[in-house]
Motif scaffolding. Sequence first.
Motif, PDB file in Angstrom:
ATOM      1  N   ARG A  35      93.774  70.579  73.971  1.00  0.00           N
ATOM      2  CA  ARG A  35      93.101  71.831  73.646  1.00  0.00           C
ATOM      3  C   ARG A  35      92.958  71.977  72.133  1.00  0.00           C
ATOM      4  O   ARG A  35      93.783  71.486  71.375  1.00  0.00           O
ATOM      5  N   ARG A  36      91.900  72.681  71.718  1.00  0.00           N
ATOM      6  CA  ARG A  36      91.666  72.864  70.274  1.00  0.00           C
ATOM      7  C   ARG A  36      92.818  73.632  69.634  1.00  0.00           C
ATOM      8  O   ARG A  36      93.211  73.350  68.496  1.00  0.00           O
ATOM      9  N   LYS A  37      93.392  74.574  70.383  1.00  0.00           N
ATOM     10  CA  LYS A  37      94.481  75.378  69.823  1.00  0.00           C
ATOM     11  C   LYS A  37      95.682  74.509  69.489  1.00  0.00           C
ATOM     12  O   LYS A  37      96.366  74.724  68.479  1.00  0.00           O
ATOM     13  N   VAL A  38      95.943  73.498  70.320  1.00  0.00           N
ATOM     14  CA  VAL A  38      97.074  72.600  70.057  1.00  0.00           C
ATOM     15  C   VAL A  38      96.821  71.804  68.782  1.00  0.00           C
ATOM     16  O   VAL A  38      97.728  71.617  67.954  1.00  0.00           O
ATOM     17  N   ILE A  39      95.580  71.336  68.603  1.00  0.00           N
ATOM     18  CA  ILE A  39      95.248  70.560  67.392  1.00  0.00           C
ATOM     19  C   ILE A  39      95.405  71.428  66.150  1.00  0.00           C
ATOM     20  O   ILE A  39      96.008  71.007  65.145  1.00  0.00           O
ATOM     21  N   GLN A  40      94.889  72.652  66.198  1.00  0.00           N
ATOM     22  CA  GLN A  40      94.992  73.540  65.036  1.00  0.00           C
ATOM     23  C   GLN A  40      96.448  73.879  64.734  1.00  0.00           C
ATOM     24  O   GLN A  40      96.858  73.922  63.564  1.00  0.00           O
ATOM     25  N   LYS A  80      89.037  75.911  58.050  1.00  0.00           N
ATOM     26  CA  LYS A  80      88.458  75.707  59.389  1.00  0.00           C
ATOM     27  C   LYS A  80      87.361  74.646  59.346  1.00  0.00           C
ATOM     28  O   LYS A  80      87.164  73.900  60.314  1.00  0.00           O
ATOM     29  N   THR A  81      86.661  74.561  58.217  1.00  0.00           N
ATOM     30  CA  THR A  81      85.588  73.565  58.110  1.00  0.00           C
ATOM     31  C   THR A  81      86.137  72.145  58.183  1.00  0.00           C
ATOM     32  O   THR A  81      85.487  71.248  58.742  1.00  0.00           O
ATOM     33  N   ASP A  82      87.352  71.923  57.626  1.00  0.00           N
ATOM     34  CA  ASP A  82      87.957  70.594  57.689  1.00  0.00           C
ATOM     35  C   ASP A  82      88.285  70.214  59.134  1.00  0.00           C
ATOM     36  O   ASP A  82      88.088  69.062  59.552  1.00  0.00           O
ATOM     37  N   VAL A  83      88.805  71.209  59.897  1.00  0.00           N
ATOM     38  CA  VAL A  83      89.127  70.944  61.307  1.00  0.00           C
ATOM     39  C   VAL A  83      87.851  70.657  62.096  1.00  0.00           C
ATOM     40  O   VAL A  83      87.793  69.729  62.909  1.00  0.00           O
ATOM     41  N   SER A  98      84.367  71.242  78.980  1.00  0.00           N
ATOM     42  CA  SER A  98      85.085  72.238  79.783  1.00  0.00           C
ATOM     43  C   SER A  98      86.317  72.765  79.064  1.00  0.00           C
ATOM     44  O   SER A  98      87.376  72.975  79.662  1.00  0.00           O
ATOM     45  N   GLY A  99      86.202  72.972  77.757  1.00  0.00           N
ATOM     46  CA  GLY A  99      87.310  73.549  77.003  1.00  0.00           C
ATOM     47  C   GLY A  99      88.335  72.538  76.530  1.00  0.00           C
ATOM     48  O   GLY A  99      89.266  72.905  75.816  1.00  0.00           O
ATOM     49  N   TRP A 100      88.208  71.273  76.920  1.00  0.00           N
ATOM     50  CA  TRP A 100      89.126  70.222  76.483  1.00  0.00           C
ATOM     51  C   TRP A 100      88.430  69.343  75.452  1.00  0.00           C
ATOM     52  O   TRP A 100      87.227  69.158  75.489  1.00  0.00           O
TER      53      TRP A 100
END
Length: 673
Positions: free
Chosen positions: A629-634, A647-650, A662-664
């Motif tokens: 999930r994107r939240k885990v990466i952030q 946020k632009t770097d991410v 599908s959100g993944w």
Amino acid sequence: MASGEDDDPVIEEIDVYLAKSLAEKLYLFQYPVRPSMSTYDDVNHLSAKIKPKQQKVELEMAINTLSPNYCRSKGEQIALNVDGTTYEETNTYSTKIMDKQTFTSIQATTNTSRFAAAVFRKGELHITPLQGILQLRPSFTYLDRADGKQREREAANEGGDSSQDEAEEDVKAITVRFSRPESEQARQRRVQSYEFLQRKQAEESWVHLHYHSLRDGRSEHERQYLYCQAMDASDNSELVKTPKEYLAMLMPPMAEEKMPTGPSNVLSMAQLRTLPLAEQIKTLMKNVKVMPFANLMGLLATGIDSTAVLRCIQQVALLVQGNWVVKSDVLYPKNTCSPHSGVPAELLCRGRDFVVSGRKDVKDFLEHMAVPRINRGWEFALPNDGNFIKKHPDVTHRQQMLWLGIQSKLEKVFNFNKDDFIPKNTPPQGSVHVSGEQRLKAAQERARLSQTSLQHALLAKKREAPPGSDVQVKQEPLSDGEDGEQPMDTSSATAASLNGGVNGYSGAGSPASEHANGTAPPAELRDFVAKTFKKDSVLTLSELKRLFNLHLASLPAGHGSALMAVSDRMLQDAILLSQCKQILVPFPPQSTAAPDEQKVFGVWETGDALDKQHRRLLYELFSSNFRVRRKVIQTRLAQEFGDDLAKTDVDRLLKECCGSLSGWWYLKGTTQS
């Protein structure tokens, strides 16, 4: 709670009353083919009638023949076609011009319990339930009458040409027939027929009505009944409910739904799948009689083991030409009789005395499993299923032994010979015995001839191949140790293994050591790989091979000689020498990805130290998770580099290395379709 009430305050309370005076007489008329701003309120209504039981209404409305939009010649032509030239009282258009049209209704919905008409007056809302909602459309029955008049005129013209003597009817014999008593099944079919329903609808007589315009005094008087006449709360008990009763009306308790009871031999697929597997197969075979094994597996629930199905079906069916036919003792259980002639099941199962059992039973036997062919008799209903016979030789052999036993019984009962069971068009074949040594020699001879022919074909292709032709990447197993090359070490999915050695190699097996031995990838290949990974940060080995083949195809003739023999190992060496490393993505066990699709490589260094750290963390996440999930990466990046991460770097990192579904988030090329 208080803050919620402050945000949504009650502005006004309105009393609601239920008016019942017109509850069974109020209809809503809709005109779907008429614009809403163009009403029929000011149009002269000539007549109106209704069939209350069917809720069918017919209105006759006048047409303004003086309107500039009205074509008078067309109106006169229609009236002439419908009524002819004679004047009669039954004429549709008495003025010899189409000056009216008829509207016929259909029910917009059969359930009007949720619909009501409402009027608002002095802070009170009065609602009246609707009896029906009708949609009125123009009727074109006058065209049918015009066609009828045309046929009458043609018949009269034909009759006028014949003489008076020819007009006299010949004397004909009349056959009197008496109808036999109607069975209950025939009566039900007749009652459900379209002709019967039309006749029943025509039997209801029309009730003629008087139309009153919108501003008529009678209309004003009737509109007063839209207001509740009894304002006392006791007379409006339907709208006076306790909170508990009101909640029960909004959400009625769930009642147990009783399944409709159908015939004892009919089951829905949902009911069928509640039975044990053996009962499911028995029920299906009793109903279908003959079925291929593939069709049977399609009717059963997904995930059922075919071995269990084979074990069960052999108890209720026999194999005929690769298809399964229900056994006689399953179709005709013990201590039962034929529904046609009353013959006991034992006789039916053994096929004894089939003359006494009657033609219906014999035909019933055949129709279960065969179809008649002109001049050829009866043939088996399904084609030979050779695939099942090849796939399950053990089952086929057991079934053949069962049929031999059945054949021996038939020989004893009917005094048949073995020759009677051999097809007439099949010549008898003598048995040939071949020893094992002879078979081995024949197989070796076939292999030798095949190898010789393949070598000749390969040499011919090499001689015919023009220089610079398309070259495909040579497929070599990485575990093959004949050329001294060792497979890449992919035994660990940790970041340490990614950083160990030289790009994942250890000791003399690295690309650097092979470069020293003269076996390093050619410069052209390394240049292609470096340029490719500059465009795409993450690639699978399969995708890189596809791009490499396209690159070779685009080269002019005579170029790319150094790329003629590129193995998988050489291509991977070029990847690892281009500042890239393998990412050991843990694909799920049910993944359908090919081995080359499961080898994922990513750019490890781009010259920016901060970017390298970002990529390292991202690759570590995907080394332990197939999707993230994107939240885990952030969260992981924020823990490592602080909350000031832009946020632009991410976004840039995810866009270069990953794809979303599908959100993944997945590494590029690993998304499963």
